[in-house]
Scaffold this active site. Sequence first.
Site, mmCIF file in Angstrom:
data_model
loop_
_atom_site.group_PDB
_atom_site.id
_atom_site.type_symbol
_atom_site.label_atom_id
_atom_site.label_comp_id
_atom_site.label_asym_id
_atom_site.label_seq_id
_atom_site.Cartn_x
_atom_site.Cartn_y
_atom_site.Cartn_z
ATOM 1 N N CYS A 100 0.447 -1.212 0.216
ATOM 2 C CA CYS A 100 -0.129 0.568 0.145
ATOM 3 C C CYS A 100 0.449 1.474 -0.168
ATOM 4 O O CYS A 100 0.917 2.821 -0.398
ATOM 5 C CB CYS A 100 -0.696 0.037 1.107
ATOM 6 S SG CYS A 100 -2.543 -1.155 1.083
ATOM 7 N N HIS A 105 -3.435 7.939 2.822
ATOM 8 C CA HIS A 105 -3.855 6.064 1.835
ATOM 9 C C HIS A 105 -5.250 5.968 2.478
ATOM 10 O O HIS A 105 -5.813 6.113 3.115
ATOM 11 C CB HIS A 105 -2.319 5.474 2.708
ATOM 12 C CG HIS A 105 -3.096 3.381 2.590
ATOM 13 N ND1 HIS A 105 -4.010 3.683 1.263
ATOM 14 C CD2 HIS A 105 -3.416 2.773 2.731
ATOM 15 C CE1 HIS A 105 -3.440 2.216 1.173
ATOM 16 N NE2 HIS A 105 -3.694 2.112 2.184
ATOM 17 N N ASN A 111 -9.639 -0.367 -0.558
ATOM 18 C CA ASN A 111 -8.461 -0.281 -0.398
ATOM 19 C C ASN A 111 -8.031 -0.208 -1.910
ATOM 20 O O ASN A 111 -7.848 -2.200 -2.196
ATOM 21 C CB ASN A 111 -8.134 -1.094 0.539
ATOM 22 C CG ASN A 111 -7.253 -0.893 0.754
ATOM 23 O OD1 ASN A 111 -5.885 0.176 -0.515
ATOM 24 N ND2 ASN A 111 -5.823 -1.188 2.488
HETATM 25 O O1 UT7 Z 1 -3.308 -0.086 3.999
HETATM 26 C C1 UT7 Z 1 -3.318 -1.538 4.973
HETATM 27 C C2 UT7 Z 1 -4.737 -2.527 4.830
HETATM 28 N N1 UT7 Z 1 -5.432 -2.651 6.254
HETATM 29 C C3 UT7 Z 1 -6.147 -1.777 6.431
HETATM 30 O O2 UT7 Z 1 -6.320 -0.193 6.484
HETATM 31 C C4 UT7 Z 1 -6.906 -2.104 7.296
HETATM 32 C C5 UT7 Z 1 -6.470 -2.022 8.903
HETATM 33 N N2 UT7 Z 1 -7.573 -2.171 10.008
HETATM 34 C C6 UT7 Z 1 -8.694 -2.085 9.690
HETATM 35 O O3 UT7 Z 1 -9.396 -1.253 8.683
HETATM 36 C C7 UT7 Z 1 -10.083 -2.846 10.746
HETATM 37 O O4 UT7 Z 1 -9.656 -3.360 11.271
HETATM 38 C C8 UT7 Z 1 -11.256 -3.620 9.687
HETATM 39 C C9 UT7 Z 1 -12.509 -3.462 9.357
HETATM 40 C C10 UT7 Z 1 -9.936 -5.323 9.015
HETATM 41 C C11 UT7 Z 1 -11.778 -4.235 11.320
HETATM 42 O O5 UT7 Z 1 -12.559 -4.077 12.121
HETATM 43 P P1 UT7 Z 1 -12.609 -4.169 13.167
HETATM 44 O O6 UT7 Z 1 -13.417 -2.412 14.266
HETATM 45 O O7 UT7 Z 1 -11.159 -3.521 13.654
HETATM 46 O O8 UT7 Z 1 -13.147 -5.232 13.940
HETATM 47 P P2 UT7 Z 1 -13.031 -7.118 14.147
HETATM 48 O O9 UT7 Z 1 -11.685 -7.156 13.565
HETATM 49 O O10 UT7 Z 1 -12.712 -5.965 15.499
HETATM 50 O O11 UT7 Z 1 -14.159 -7.288 13.449
HETATM 51 C C12 UT7 Z 1 -15.224 -6.971 14.701
HETATM 52 C C13 UT7 Z 1 -16.542 -8.379 14.292
HETATM 53 C C14 UT7 Z 1 -16.065 -9.818 14.748
HETATM 54 O O12 UT7 Z 1 -17.370 -9.910 15.212
HETATM 55 P P3 UT7 Z 1 -17.069 -10.917 16.821
HETATM 56 O O13 UT7 Z 1 -16.010 -11.855 17.044
HETATM 57 O O14 UT7 Z 1 -17.006 -9.040 17.368
HETATM 58 O O15 UT7 Z 1 -18.365 -11.859 16.618
HETATM 59 C C15 UT7 Z 1 -15.481 -9.464 12.909
HETATM 60 O O16 UT7 Z 1 -16.014 -10.976 12.859
HETATM 61 O O17 UT7 Z 1 -16.768 -8.147 12.982
HETATM 62 C C16 UT7 Z 1 -16.797 -8.488 12.488
HETATM 63 N N3 UT7 Z 1 -16.280 -8.793 10.636
HETATM 64 C C17 UT7 Z 1 -17.793 -8.635 10.668
HETATM 65 N N4 UT7 Z 1 -18.775 -8.528 10.161
HETATM 66 C C18 UT7 Z 1 -19.275 -7.948 8.619
HETATM 67 C C19 UT7 Z 1 -15.076 -9.382 10.382
HETATM 68 N N5 UT7 Z 1 -15.395 -8.376 9.215
HETATM 69 C C20 UT7 Z 1 -16.266 -8.005 9.039
HETATM 70 C C21 UT7 Z 1 -18.281 -7.831 8.269
HETATM 71 N N6 UT7 Z 1 -18.707 -7.986 8.030
HETATM 72 N N7 UT7 Z 1 -16.814 -7.604 5.933
#
Ligand code: UT7
Length: 324
Positions: free
Chosen positions: A115, A251, A281
Site C-alpha cells: 500500500c 492512503h 483500498n
Molecule cells: O493499507 C493497510 C491495509 N489495511 C487496513 O487498513 C486495515 C486496518 N484494519 C481495519 O481497517 C479494521 O481492523 C477492519 C475494518 C479490518 C475491521 O474492523 P474492526 O473494528 O477492527 O473489527 P474487528 O476485526 O474487531 O471485528 C469485529 C467483528 C468481529 O465479530 P465478533 O468477533 O466481534 O463477533 C468480526 O468477525 O466484526 C466481524 N466482522 C464482520 N462483520 C460483518 C469482520 N468482518 C466483517 C464483515 N462484515 N465484513
Amino acid sequence: MTKITTQVRGMGSYLPERVMTNEEMATIVDTSDEWIVQRTGIRERHLAADGEMTSDLCLKASERALEAAGMTAADIDLIIVATTTPDQTFPATAAILQTKLGMSHGMAFDIQAVCSGFVFALTTADTYLRTGLAKRALVVGAETFSRILDWTDRTTCVLFGDGAGAMVVEAVETGDDAESGILASSLRTDGAHWKKLYVDGGVSSTGTVGHVHMEGREVFKHAVGMISDVIEDVLEKTGKTTEDLDWFVPHQANKRIIDGAGRKLGIPEEKTIVTVDRHANTSAASVPLALSVAVADGRIKKGDLVMIEAMGGGFTWGASLIRW
Ligand code: UT7
C-alpha cells in the site's frame, strides 16, 4: 546557485467499469452495507474485467496523466510502477506498460511496497531526477487486488478494490532557495510485522499466487502512529507545521484510520481528501487516485502545499510533502 527539483506536471487515474456495491458484497459473504460503511467508510469498489490486467489499468491512467502534463510517451525516460499484483512474475509490469505506451527508450521497473508503493516509487523517481539519472518520469500505482482476495473471507474481501493512478514528474532547475515540487520524503519499513498483512503464496515458497491475510485490528493499532511518525519527520525536515498544509492526501484504506491520523496531527477534515468510499483500498493506487480526483475537481491547485502518506504490508510506511 541552482538546484534540481522534481515538479508535478500531470495526474491521471482509471477505475475499471465494473462496480461492486456493499449490497452486492452482502450477497457473497455474511456482511452488510451498514457494517462496511461504519467500520471503513467504503461504499463500493471497482473490479477489473476478465483479461483486464494491471498493465491495462496502468496504461489508461498513464495516458490521462500524460495528456494532463501536455506530454507524450516520447518525453518520458523513466517509468516506475508500484504494484503488488503484477501481470507476470517477470518482466516488470513497468516494462509491459512501456511497450503498451509505444516506448522503447529510457528505463522501466517495478517497486513492491504494497500500500505504500506509490510513495516509495515517487521518492525513488525524485531521487533519480534530482541526481540526473532521468529527466521526466511516469510514476504509477496500480493494482488488480481482486485477483488475490479470498472471496469467502469477509474480513478481507470487503476491503479492497482495483484501480490505477499516475503522475508525471519533471526535473527542473530552480534557484537554490526556491520552494517548489517535492520538498521532502520519509520512508520506513519494519519487516518484523510481515505476518500481520501478507499473501500466503509466492514464487519461491509455495509456487502459487496465494490470498491476502490480515490481522485487521493489529494493522489498525499500528497505522495511526506510523503515519504520524513519517509526517512529523517530513514536517521537521522542511520546517513546516500541519497548519501550513493546504491538503492532506492519505492512503485510502479506512476512513477511521484517516480520521484518527487527522485528529492526532491536528489536520482538519476540510483539508483531507477522502475517496475510499468510491473505490475501497486499492493499495498502491490509492494515493494517486485520490490526488487525481482532487486535482480534477479543482481542490488541489498550483502552489498548494500537499502532504501524501501511506502505510501497508511489510509493514511499510512513508510520506512526501509537495509544493504543487
Ligand atoms: O493499507 C493497510 C491495509 N489495511 C487496513 O487498513 C486495515 C486496518 N484494519 C481495519 O481497517 C479494521 O481492523 C477492519 C475494518 C479490518 C475491521 O474492523 P474492526 O473494528 O477492527 O473489527 P474487528 O476485526 O474487531 O471485528 C469485529 C467483528 C468481529 O465479530 P465478533 O468477533 O466481534 O463477533 C468480526 O468477525 O466484526 C466481524 N466482522 C464482520 N462483520 C460483518 C469482520 N468482518 C466483517 C464483515 N462484515 N465484513
